[in-house]
Design an enzyme around this catalytic site. Structure first.
Site, PDB file in Angstrom:
ATOM      1  N   ASP A  24     -37.947   7.357 -15.672  1.00  0.00           N
ATOM      2  CA  ASP A  24     -38.853   6.442 -14.959  1.00  0.00           C
ATOM      3  C   ASP A  24     -39.067   5.050 -15.592  1.00  0.00           C
ATOM      4  O   ASP A  24     -39.258   4.950 -16.806  1.00  0.00           O
ATOM      5  CB  ASP A  24     -40.261   7.050 -14.883  1.00  0.00           C
ATOM      6  CG  ASP A  24     -40.263   8.517 -14.558  1.00  0.00           C
ATOM      7  OD1 ASP A  24     -39.204   9.060 -14.246  1.00  0.00           O
ATOM      8  OD2 ASP A  24     -41.342   9.115 -14.632  1.00  0.00           O
ATOM      9  N   GLN A  30     -38.953   5.545 -19.683  1.00  0.00           N
ATOM     10  CA  GLN A  30     -38.825   6.859 -20.315  1.00  0.00           C
ATOM     11  C   GLN A  30     -37.457   6.932 -20.962  1.00  0.00           C
ATOM     12  O   GLN A  30     -36.429   6.775 -20.278  1.00  0.00           O
ATOM     13  CB  GLN A  30     -38.977   7.952 -19.249  1.00  0.00           C
ATOM     14  CG  GLN A  30     -40.362   8.036 -18.654  1.00  0.00           C
ATOM     15  CD  GLN A  30     -41.335   8.727 -19.599  1.00  0.00           C
ATOM     16  OE1 GLN A  30     -41.373   9.934 -19.665  1.00  0.00           O
ATOM     17  NE2 GLN A  30     -42.120   7.948 -20.331  1.00  0.00           N
ATOM     18  N   SER A  53     -44.762   9.165 -18.654  1.00  0.00           N
ATOM     19  CA  SER A  53     -44.878   7.909 -17.900  1.00  0.00           C
ATOM     20  C   SER A  53     -46.270   7.307 -17.872  1.00  0.00           C
ATOM     21  O   SER A  53     -47.279   8.020 -17.966  1.00  0.00           O
ATOM     22  CB  SER A  53     -44.390   8.119 -16.468  1.00  0.00           C
ATOM     23  OG  SER A  53     -42.991   8.126 -16.491  1.00  0.00           O
TER      24      SER A  53
HETATM   25  C1  FRU Z   1     -41.006  11.812 -13.287  1.00  0.00           C
HETATM   26  C2  FRU Z   1     -41.602  12.502 -14.515  1.00  0.00           C
HETATM   27  C3  FRU Z   1     -43.041  12.085 -14.740  1.00  0.00           C
HETATM   28  C4  FRU Z   1     -43.213  12.311 -16.212  1.00  0.00           C
HETATM   29  C5  FRU Z   1     -41.880  11.879 -16.736  1.00  0.00           C
HETATM   30  C6  FRU Z   1     -41.434  12.604 -17.983  1.00  0.00           C
HETATM   31  O1  FRU Z   1     -39.638  11.654 -13.334  1.00  0.00           O
HETATM   32  O2  FRU Z   1     -41.485  13.892 -14.392  1.00  0.00           O
HETATM   33  O3  FRU Z   1     -43.963  12.776 -13.934  1.00  0.00           O
HETATM   34  O4  FRU Z   1     -44.268  11.568 -16.741  1.00  0.00           O
HETATM   35  O5  FRU Z   1     -40.951  12.095 -15.707  1.00  0.00           O
HETATM   36  O6  FRU Z   1     -40.274  12.019 -18.510  1.00  0.00           O
END
Ligand code: FRU
Length: 483
Positions: free
Chosen positions: A35, A51, A95
């Site tokens: 993300d 991420q 995130s």
């Molecule tokens: C979405 C997600 C978010 C989380 C993140 C972890 O792709 O699952 O909800 O914060 O990725 O990497």
């Protein structure tokens, strides 16, 4: 050595082993990216955090990567800003978002803690809590002393502390608010609203949005903002458990309505998809320097189907182009940011072209923008990309059934039809890059990922019956530098 220093050292030492990066879409320097986070305009620069798992090409050990740009296109990689290295976020810095306060950029994110790290997770043992950090000009983030700033004690009874994440923070008047994704007492998705005076002390406002339990949906990465005279919620939707249909996967929806802050309720008026392709998830918005609402999303692939390719390239994950969002009679329409125009070098242009069979659109480079204007589609028309002897990615516009058929023979197979009004003036734009394609049809966006190494490089348009193309332009995207 601390985890942040290790991550930055690892990138430096291994960067040259990576390759095959997109030419004008953002990708991480190395490793895994999902993300976009903390997408913001601060001190005359755009910031894109994301991420980031530096050490593997699949999701693992989630840090926050960082890039800055003057224009949302020419990104400069910056040092990693956060590593999972405190009690509140030891299993991952998940995130979150960014906001300016008193001339500083603050990041709010989810600290993920799972005592079974590396082994089968046990839901009841996982806790997700919201944390705060302050970006400092030396490139790192100072995590707040009082983290977590929102924890399980701030969660009303019966909501699940193991699915409680992705704060998107915004300001209204003197107050800060944040929306958060959570699983409610029915184990389905809800969006919660919290309020704060200082970003540190938060209080619960309400459960502003949920759907009927039979929908079986859980929401991730919520975003809430004003667009024109409406409020808009953006939700990345996943099935509540894997037993539910694949159709729900990778769906990003917008909900247009009215946010009532007194009543703590989002009143839905209508909703739609933000992207109709196969690889789009977890987008985040910000206001650009001109006040436009801009959204950037992850061109996603959770599967390991492309392992052979991405291992070889040394990275996995690409972002879409930033897209400007507008409302048109309750529907969201999207287009790439205007800054893209400054990077287009026109290769060929034609007016009133009659299509009889195949027309080769461009040579063997992948950095292309193809634009077609058709005032009346009377024939079936295909755009065929990445064509080699046996495979292709194609979009077929069929005026007889008013739909676009999407097909790919490559590793991420695509075979679906999307209803689309083809009876009006058609504006079709296609952006082709090294491993991804974006299609725009009258404001509807479609995103595709194709990591295959053996992709053909030829792009065609095809129609048999003499379809008239009012305007056609093929450009090369030049001078976008991501480094
Ligand atoms: C979405 C997600 C978010 C989380 C993140 C972890 O792709 O699952 O909800 O914060 O990725 O990497």
């Amino acid at each position: 050595m601390d985890k942040l220093t290790s991550a930055n050292k690892y990138i430096k030492e291994n960067l040259e082993k990576t390759g095959s990066k997109p030419l004008y879409h953002f990708a991480p320097p190395i490793g895994w990216m999902n993300d976009p986070n903390g997408f913001s305009y601060f001190n005359d620069e755009y910031h894109l955090f994301y991420q980031f798992g530096p050490y593997d090409i699949f999701w693992k050990d989630i840090h926050w990567g960082h890039a800055v740009a003057d224009d949302m296109l020419n990104w400069r990689h910056m040092p990693v800003v956060m590593a999972p290295d405190t009690i509140a976020d030891i299993s991952g810095c998940f995130s979150g978002s960014a906001i300016e306060k008193d001339g500083e950029l603050y990041l709010m994110y989810t600290g993920h803690t799972d005592p079974n790290m590396g082994f089968e997770p046990v839901e009841s043992e996982i806790i997700q809590r919201q944390c705060l950090g302050r970006y400092s000009e030396d490139g790192a983030v100072e995590k707040c002393f009082s983290n977590p700033v929102i924890d399980e004690d701030d969660l009303p009874d019966n909501y699940c502390r193991y699915d409680f994440r992705d704060p998107k923070v915004f300001r209204l008047g003197e107050k800060y608010y944040c929306v958060l994704a959570v699983r409610n007492e029915e184990k389905r998705g809800s969006i919660l609203l919290y309020k704060s005076d200082d970003l540190v002390e938060w209080s619960f406002v309400g459960d502003i949005y949920r759907r009927d339990a039979t929908d079986n949906t859980m929401f991730e990465c919520p975003d809430l903002f004003r667009l024109g005279d409406k409020d808009v919620l953006v939700l990345s939707i996943m099935p509540c458990s894997s037993e539910y249909s694949d159709e729900i996967k990778n769906r990003v929806e917008y909900v247009v309505g009215r946010m009532d802050y007194e009543e703590s309720q989002f009143h839905e008026e209508n909703r739609g998809l933000l992207d109709y392709g196969s690889n789009y998830y977890a987008p985040q918005t910000t206001l650009d320097k001109n006040g436009n609402r801009v959204i950037i999303g992850w061109i996603c692939d959770w599967s390991k189907a492309n392992e052979e390719f991405v291992r070889n390239y040394g990275y996995n994950g690409i972002m879409t182009l930033p897209r400007v969002m507008e409302l048109d009679s309750g529907r969201i329409v999207l287009k790439p940011v205007a800054e893209m125009k400054e990077h287009e070098l026109l290769l060929r242009k034609g007016n009133s072209l009659k299509l009889e069979g195949n027309v080769l659109l461009a040579g063997d480079e992948v950095n292309k923008h193809i634009s077609l204007k058709i005032s009346r589609l009377t024939e079936i028309l295909s755009i065929i990309l990445f064509k080699n002897e046996t495979k292709r990615l194609s979009f077929t516009f069929d005026p007889y059934v008013n739909s676009v058929k999407l097909n790919s023979d490559y590793t991420i197979k695509v075979d679906k039809s999307v209803p689309c009004d083809l009876s009006c003036l058609l504006n079709i734009e296609v952006f082709v890059d090294m491993h991804c394609v974006e299609l725009y049809v009258n404001g509807m966006a479609f995103t595709f990922l194709c990591y295959d190494k053996d992709k053909g490089q030829e792009n065609y348009i095809f129609s048999e019956g003499g379809q008239l193309i009012d305007e056609m332009a093929v450009s090369e995207i030049v001078n976008v530098s991501i480094h």
